[in-house]
Motif scaffolding. Structure first.
Motif, PDB file in Angstrom:
ATOM      1  N   LEU A 106       0.833  -1.210   0.000  1.00 22.01           N
ATOM      2  CA  LEU A 106       0.000   0.000   0.000  1.00 22.01           C
ATOM      3  C   LEU A 106       0.859   1.248   0.000  1.00 22.01           C
ATOM      4  O   LEU A 106       0.566   2.218  -0.722  1.00 22.01           O
ATOM      5  CB  LEU A 106      -0.913   0.023   1.224  1.00 22.01           C
ATOM      6  CG  LEU A 106      -2.193  -0.796   1.210  1.00 22.01           C
ATOM      7  CD1 LEU A 106      -3.029  -0.438   2.429  1.00 22.01           C
ATOM      8  CD2 LEU A 106      -3.000  -0.575  -0.060  1.00 22.01           C
ATOM      9  N   VAL A 107       1.899   1.249   0.830  1.00 27.02           N
ATOM     10  CA  VAL A 107       2.788   2.407   0.890  1.00 27.02           C
ATOM     11  C   VAL A 107       3.385   2.699  -0.481  1.00 27.02           C
ATOM     12  O   VAL A 107       3.531   3.858  -0.885  1.00 27.02           O
ATOM     13  CB  VAL A 107       3.891   2.178   1.943  1.00 27.02           C
ATOM     14  CG1 VAL A 107       4.991   3.223   1.832  1.00 27.02           C
ATOM     15  CG2 VAL A 107       3.290   2.190   3.348  1.00 27.02           C
ATOM     16  N   GLU A 108       3.701   1.645  -1.215  1.00 28.67           N
ATOM     17  CA  GLU A 108       4.280   1.800  -2.556  1.00 28.67           C
ATOM     18  C   GLU A 108       3.324   2.480  -3.521  1.00 28.67           C
ATOM     19  O   GLU A 108       3.746   3.211  -4.418  1.00 28.67           O
ATOM     20  CB  GLU A 108       4.667   0.418  -3.089  1.00 28.67           C
ATOM     21  CG  GLU A 108       5.287   0.419  -4.468  1.00 28.67           C
ATOM     22  CD  GLU A 108       5.603  -0.994  -4.948  1.00 28.67           C
ATOM     23  OE1 GLU A 108       5.627  -1.197  -6.187  1.00 28.67           O
ATOM     24  OE2 GLU A 108       5.821  -1.862  -4.102  1.00 28.67           O
ATOM     25  N   MET A 109       2.012   2.270  -3.325  1.00 30.30           N
ATOM     26  CA  MET A 109       1.021   2.754  -4.300  1.00 30.30           C
ATOM     27  C   MET A 109       0.216   3.962  -3.844  1.00 30.30           C
ATOM     28  O   MET A 109      -0.475   4.578  -4.657  1.00 30.30           O
ATOM     29  CB  MET A 109       0.035   1.620  -4.618  1.00 30.30           C
ATOM     30  CG  MET A 109       0.640   0.449  -5.345  1.00 30.30           C
ATOM     31  SD  MET A 109      -0.619  -0.812  -5.723  1.00 30.30           S
ATOM     32  CE  MET A 109      -0.851  -1.558  -4.092  1.00 30.30           C
ATOM     33  N   SER A 110       0.263   4.309  -2.584  1.00 29.75           N
ATOM     34  CA  SER A 110      -0.638   5.328  -2.048  1.00 29.75           C
ATOM     35  C   SER A 110      -0.074   6.732  -2.174  1.00 29.75           C
ATOM     36  O   SER A 110       1.146   6.930  -2.201  1.00 29.75           O
ATOM     37  CB  SER A 110      -0.927   5.044  -0.572  1.00 29.75           C
ATOM     38  OG  SER A 110      -1.605   3.825  -0.414  1.00 29.75           O
ATOM     39  N   PRO A 111      -0.953   7.741  -2.204  1.00 30.87           N
ATOM     40  CA  PRO A 111      -0.484   9.126  -2.145  1.00 30.87           C
ATOM     41  C   PRO A 111       0.160   9.416  -0.801  1.00 30.87           C
ATOM     42  O   PRO A 111      -0.101   8.737   0.192  1.00 30.87           O
ATOM     43  CB  PRO A 111      -1.767   9.948  -2.347  1.00 30.87           C
ATOM     44  CG  PRO A 111      -2.885   9.021  -2.001  1.00 30.87           C
ATOM     45  CD  PRO A 111      -2.417   7.644  -2.333  1.00 30.87           C
ATOM     46  N   ALA A 112       0.994  10.450  -0.760  1.00 25.29           N
ATOM     47  CA  ALA A 112       1.817  10.722   0.425  1.00 25.29           C
ATOM     48  C   ALA A 112       0.991  10.927   1.682  1.00 25.29           C
ATOM     49  O   ALA A 112       1.378  10.466   2.767  1.00 25.29           O
ATOM     50  CB  ALA A 112       2.705  11.942   0.173  1.00 25.29           C
ATOM     51  N   ASP A 113      -0.146  11.620   1.591  1.00 26.13           N
ATOM     52  CA  ASP A 113      -0.910  11.898   2.791  1.00 26.13           C
ATOM     53  C   ASP A 113      -1.476  10.624   3.409  1.00 26.13           C
ATOM     54  O   ASP A 113      -1.617  10.509   4.631  1.00 26.13           O
ATOM     55  CB  ASP A 113      -2.030  12.904   2.518  1.00 26.13           C
ATOM     56  CG  ASP A 113      -2.992  12.453   1.440  1.00 26.13           C
ATOM     57  OD1 ASP A 113      -2.670  11.507   0.695  1.00 26.13           O
ATOM     58  OD2 ASP A 113      -4.079  13.059   1.336  1.00 26.13           O
ATOM     59  N   HIS A 114      -1.782   9.629   2.577  1.00 28.69           N
ATOM     60  CA  HIS A 114      -2.307   8.380   3.115  1.00 28.69           C
ATOM     61  C   HIS A 114      -1.188   7.530   3.708  1.00 28.69           C
ATOM     62  O   HIS A 114      -1.432   6.775   4.659  1.00 28.69           O
ATOM     63  CB  HIS A 114      -3.038   7.585   2.040  1.00 28.69           C
ATOM     64  CG  HIS A 114      -3.701   6.358   2.585  1.00 28.69           C
ATOM     65  ND1 HIS A 114      -4.717   6.421   3.510  1.00 28.69           N
ATOM     66  CD2 HIS A 114      -3.475   5.036   2.375  1.00 28.69           C
ATOM     67  CE1 HIS A 114      -5.108   5.200   3.831  1.00 28.69           C
ATOM     68  NE2 HIS A 114      -4.357   4.346   3.156  1.00 28.69           N
ATOM     69  N   ILE A 115       0.016   7.644   3.179  1.00 25.80           N
ATOM     70  CA  ILE A 115       1.152   6.940   3.767  1.00 25.80           C
ATOM     71  C   ILE A 115       1.342   7.380   5.216  1.00 25.80           C
ATOM     72  O   ILE A 115       1.514   6.568   6.128  1.00 25.80           O
ATOM     73  CB  ILE A 115       2.433   7.191   2.950  1.00 25.80           C
ATOM     74  CG1 ILE A 115       2.308   6.553   1.559  1.00 25.80           C
ATOM     75  CG2 ILE A 115       3.660   6.647   3.675  1.00 25.80           C
ATOM     76  CD1 ILE A 115       3.429   6.924   0.613  1.00 25.80           C
TER      77      ILE A 115
END
Length: 261
Positions: A152-161
């Motif tokens: 998920l971290v690889e694919m998510s926008p920065a704010d969601h990380i």
């Protein structure tokens, strides 16, 4: 996310979440209900109740159940699962229930560090002497879903990380205790429960995980095809021919008492 957007994220694939994933947490449901004394006649509110699986477990123990979730689609399933329950769509930071109405309130991975205002609301609707309990992810080394979160971290926008990492902080020693103390709940107990995901193949596992709210920003950002390909690669080591996919993860739980009884 704002509660309306959260409802969209969790409700977009509501039936997949309800029937493919939500039952995996039953051991955590039972553990927290036992610690909170949920049984015959208990007036229980489950906050961020999803499709009402945990509430249905509590109803099986004899509780009078209510639930709140941001997703209309999930609440519709909750109402079908437990017709006698009182299930409402709404914001956990502004619960649509009166003061001192419940004997206990629970939330299963719905209240995290930074959500103390939801605990204030939980305290408000639980009678003096009643219990408030919630669960969170356990130790990273006992989190079988870690490959999922890494993908998920690889694919998510920065704010969601940042939000995902913040959720992980909730299980660190002392954090949940401080959350209780910050809203005036008296610490009662803390422990862990082992939960198990079992699915027959990787395709169905990826489909199931796509239904989880944390996947939604990644799906919006990367699209389903990339999401599926990345998850297949991340989860492939967990698949065993003839046995399917079996993922063991740890939940932590904590309970606090409303003072004044």
């Amino acid at each position: 996310m704002a509660w309306v957007q959260s409802g969209q994220a969790w409700g977009e694939r509501a039936t997949d979440w309800a029937y493919l994933l939500e039952p995996f947490a039953r051991r955590a449901n039972e553990a927290l209900f036992s610690q909170a004394g949920v049984g015959q006649g208990t007036r229980l509110l489950d906050i961020a109740c999803g499709s009402g699986y945990a509430a249905n477990v509590a109803a099986g123990r004899g509780a009078e159940v209510s639930g709140l979730d941001a997703s209309e689609a999930l609440i519709a399933i909750a109402r079908a699962r437990t017709p006698a329950g009182d299930f409402r769509v709404g914001d956990m930071f502004a619960l649509p229930f009166g003061d001192d109405r419940f004997d206990a309130a629970t939330s299963f991975n719905g209240i995290w560090k930074g959500c103390e205002d939801a605990l204030i609301e939980a305290r408000r609707v639980v009678r003096p002497g009643g219990l408030v309990g919630f669960t969170f992810w356990g130790a990273p080394k006992r989190l079988g879903l870690l490959p999922y979160f890494a993908a998920l971290v690889e694919m998510s926008p920065a704010d969601h990380i940042d939000a995902t990492l913040n959720q992980g902080d909730t299980g660190r020693p002392g954090v949940a205790e401080q959350m209780l103390a910050a809203v005036g709940l008296e610490f009662v107990g803390r422990g862990t429960a082992e939960v198990i995901y079992e699915l027959p193949d990787l395709d169905l596992t990826v489909r199931a995980l796509a239904a989880a709210g944390p996947s939604w920003p990644a799906l919006q950002h990367a699209g389903y095809d990339r999401f599926a390909e990345t998850m297949h690669q991340a989860l492939r080591p967990l698949y065993v021919e003839g046995l399917g996919v079996r993922i063991v993860s740890e939940y932590g739980w904590i309970t606090g008492r409303v003072p004044g009884a």
